[in-house]
Scaffold this motif. Structure first.
Motif, PDB file in Angstrom:
ATOM      1  N   UNK A 182       0.865  -1.176   0.000  1.00  0.00           N
ATOM      2  CA  UNK A 182       0.000   0.000   0.000  1.00  0.00           C
ATOM      3  C   UNK A 182       0.901   1.224   0.000  1.00  0.00           C
ATOM      4  N   UNK A 183       0.619   2.170  -0.876  1.00  0.00           N
ATOM      5  CA  UNK A 183       1.451   3.367  -1.011  1.00  0.00           C
ATOM      6  C   UNK A 183       0.611   4.599  -0.692  1.00  0.00           C
ATOM      7  N   UNK A 184       1.138   5.460   0.181  1.00  0.00           N
ATOM      8  CA  UNK A 184       0.412   6.644   0.633  1.00  0.00           C
ATOM      9  C   UNK A 184       1.328   7.856   0.636  1.00  0.00           C
ATOM     10  N   UNK A 185       0.738   9.026   0.499  1.00  0.00           N
ATOM     11  CA  UNK A 185       1.491  10.261   0.633  1.00  0.00           C
ATOM     12  C   UNK A 185       1.816  10.541   2.083  1.00  0.00           C
TER      13      UNK A 185
ATOM     14  N   UNK B 229       7.847  10.156   0.951  1.00  0.00           N
ATOM     15  CA  UNK B 229       8.293  11.434   1.482  1.00  0.00           C
ATOM     16  C   UNK B 229       9.254  12.103   0.498  1.00  0.00           C
ATOM     17  N   UNK B 230       9.197  13.431   0.367  1.00  0.00           N
ATOM     18  CA  UNK B 230      10.141  14.140  -0.501  1.00  0.00           C
ATOM     19  C   UNK B 230      11.474  14.346   0.209  1.00  0.00           C
TER      20      UNK B 230
ATOM     21  N   UNK C 108      10.528  13.901  -4.779  1.00  0.00           N
ATOM     22  CA  UNK C 108      10.832  12.601  -4.191  1.00  0.00           C
ATOM     23  C   UNK C 108      12.097  12.065  -4.853  1.00  0.00           C
ATOM     24  N   UNK C 109      13.101  11.639  -4.087  1.00  0.00           N
ATOM     25  CA  UNK C 109      14.367  11.201  -4.692  1.00  0.00           C
ATOM     26  C   UNK C 109      14.207   9.941  -5.531  1.00  0.00           C
ATOM     27  N   UNK C 110      14.937   9.896  -6.636  1.00  0.00           N
ATOM     28  CA  UNK C 110      14.890   8.734  -7.527  1.00  0.00           C
ATOM     29  C   UNK C 110      16.278   8.131  -7.719  1.00  0.00           C
ATOM     30  N   UNK C 111      17.254   8.619  -6.981  1.00  0.00           N
ATOM     31  CA  UNK C 111      18.604   8.070  -7.041  1.00  0.00           C
ATOM     32  C   UNK C 111      19.118   7.864  -5.625  1.00  0.00           C
TER      33      UNK C 111
ATOM     34  N   UNK D 154       7.751  10.012  10.011  1.00  0.00           N
ATOM     35  CA  UNK D 154       7.498  11.418  10.331  1.00  0.00           C
ATOM     36  C   UNK D 154       8.560  12.360   9.760  1.00  0.00           C
ATOM     37  N   UNK D 155       9.818  11.908   9.709  1.00  0.00           N
ATOM     38  CA  UNK D 155      10.906  12.856   9.456  1.00  0.00           C
ATOM     39  C   UNK D 155      11.887  12.459   8.359  1.00  0.00           C
ATOM     40  N   UNK D 156      11.797  11.277   7.795  1.00  0.00           N
ATOM     41  CA  UNK D 156      12.774  10.858   6.788  1.00  0.00           C
ATOM     42  C   UNK D 156      12.734  11.764   5.560  1.00  0.00           C
ATOM     43  N   UNK D 157      13.823  11.780   4.830  1.00  0.00           N
ATOM     44  CA  UNK D 157      13.936  12.635   3.642  1.00  0.00           C
ATOM     45  C   UNK D 157      13.896  11.811   2.352  1.00  0.00           C
ATOM     46  N   UNK D 158      13.229  10.677   2.413  1.00  0.00           N
ATOM     47  CA  UNK D 158      12.999   9.828   1.251  1.00  0.00           C
ATOM     48  C   UNK D 158      11.827   8.911   1.576  1.00  0.00           C
ATOM     49  N   UNK D 159      11.288   8.180   0.604  1.00  0.00           N
ATOM     50  CA  UNK D 159      10.208   7.241   0.907  1.00  0.00           C
ATOM     51  C   UNK D 159      10.637   6.196   1.936  1.00  0.00           C
TER      52      UNK D 159
END
Length: 296
Positions: A107-110, A141-142, A149-152, A281-286
């Motif tokens: 399941x994927x959520x914003x 998460x962005x 959102x990071x892709x690398x 809550x705080x990560x800078x990636x998914x």
């Protein structure tokens, strides 16, 4: 549903990012995509069980249909050959998504929904589904608030020796292989600092001896998976305590964090451990939260 990724759609920027991430993942993994919008009709019912006027229901359905159409267009802009299904049941989002998670691949959520309170980093729906879902739940998460959102970068997995983290390790290797990304395996042999118990007086501890043993145990845990996925480059990281801090630091370079929903220090019955809570809550990636298998 067994070969589908479920995405919750509510029209928020976070949900749009979730659709894009899920579409890319579904395309890469040859999964279908199931876009879901809960109408929340229960909110239009009066105390005596009487439904609100039809004049409220029709616009609500039209708006929901438009949200799903927009989400499908977004997904097809990522991969036009995706197999996409949509649903707009009358159920509230949380029980709906939890029920769908029983058979979905993930399941994927914003990271925040349309109804999130100002200042909340994670919407109530996202937090509830991450806590109670039956399959892996991804919180997209962005890198920075309002950013992309990071892709690398590498896939990062947290390992603490618990059965749940072993499941997370298996998932992380699978995700790294499918993305042709390196894997960073972070192992913490304690998630509690001595100061928590003894104030500022730390006990003398033979860290060198412990570290050598933990390095050996980490190598053993990774060995079988490295044989199965020889194409995945693996980097090992060891920390003495507080894995959430190290994982949050690594999230600044990662494309995906993978963690178990609760670690070896979790209390029986705890739905979401302190580390996984901090990350969503705080990560800078998914963040991909792996739930325990039934009975574990």
């Amino acid at each position: 549903m067994e070969n589908k990724i479920v995405v919750g759609v509510d029209g928020s920027p976070g949900a749009e990012s979730a659709v894009r991430w899920a579409a890319e993942t579904a395309h890469r993994r040859h999964f279908g995509l199931h876009l879901v919008h809960g109408l929340r009709l229960a909110e239009l019912y009066y105390g005596g069980g009487l439904a609100g006027p039809a004049t409220f229901l029709d616009p609500l359905r039209e708006a929901g249909r438009q949200l799903l159409d927009d989400a499908e267009a977004t997904a097809r802009s990522v991969a036009g050959d995706l197999t996409i299904s949509t649903a707009m049941p009358v159920d509230p989002p949380v029980p709906l998504l939890i029920e769908l998670s029983r058979e979905a691949r993930m399941v994927v959520l914003g990271h925040s929904g349309r109804t999130a309170f100002s200042g909340m980093r994670v919407g109530s729906t996202t937090a509830a589904v991450a806590s109670h879902g039956h399959c892996p739940v991804v919180v997209v998460r962005p890198r920075d608030e309002g950013g992309e959102v990071p892709v690398s970068g590498p896939v990062v997995v947290g390992i603490d020796g618990s059965p749940n983290s072993e499941q997370a390790l298996a998932t992380a290797f699978e995700e790294a292989a499918s993305r042709e990304a390196p894997l960073v395996a972070l192992h913490a042999w304690s998630d509690v600092t001595y100061e928590d118990f003894y104030g500022t007086a730390r006990l003398p501890t033979p860290w060198e001896t412990i570290e050598a043993e933990e390095q050996r145990l980490l190598a053993q845990r990774l060995a079988g998976w490295q044989e199965k996925y020889p194409q995945v480059e693996v980097r090992r990281e060891l920390v003495r305590d507080q894995p959430r801090h190290a994982l949050l630091d690594l999230s600044a370079e990662a494309r995906l964090l993978v963690v178990g929903s609760r670690g070896r220090g979790g209390f029986t019955g705890l739905l979401l451990g302190s580390t996984s809570q901090a990350l969503i809550q705080h990560a800078r990636c998914p963040v991909l939260v792996v739930r325990p298998e039934k009975g574990k």
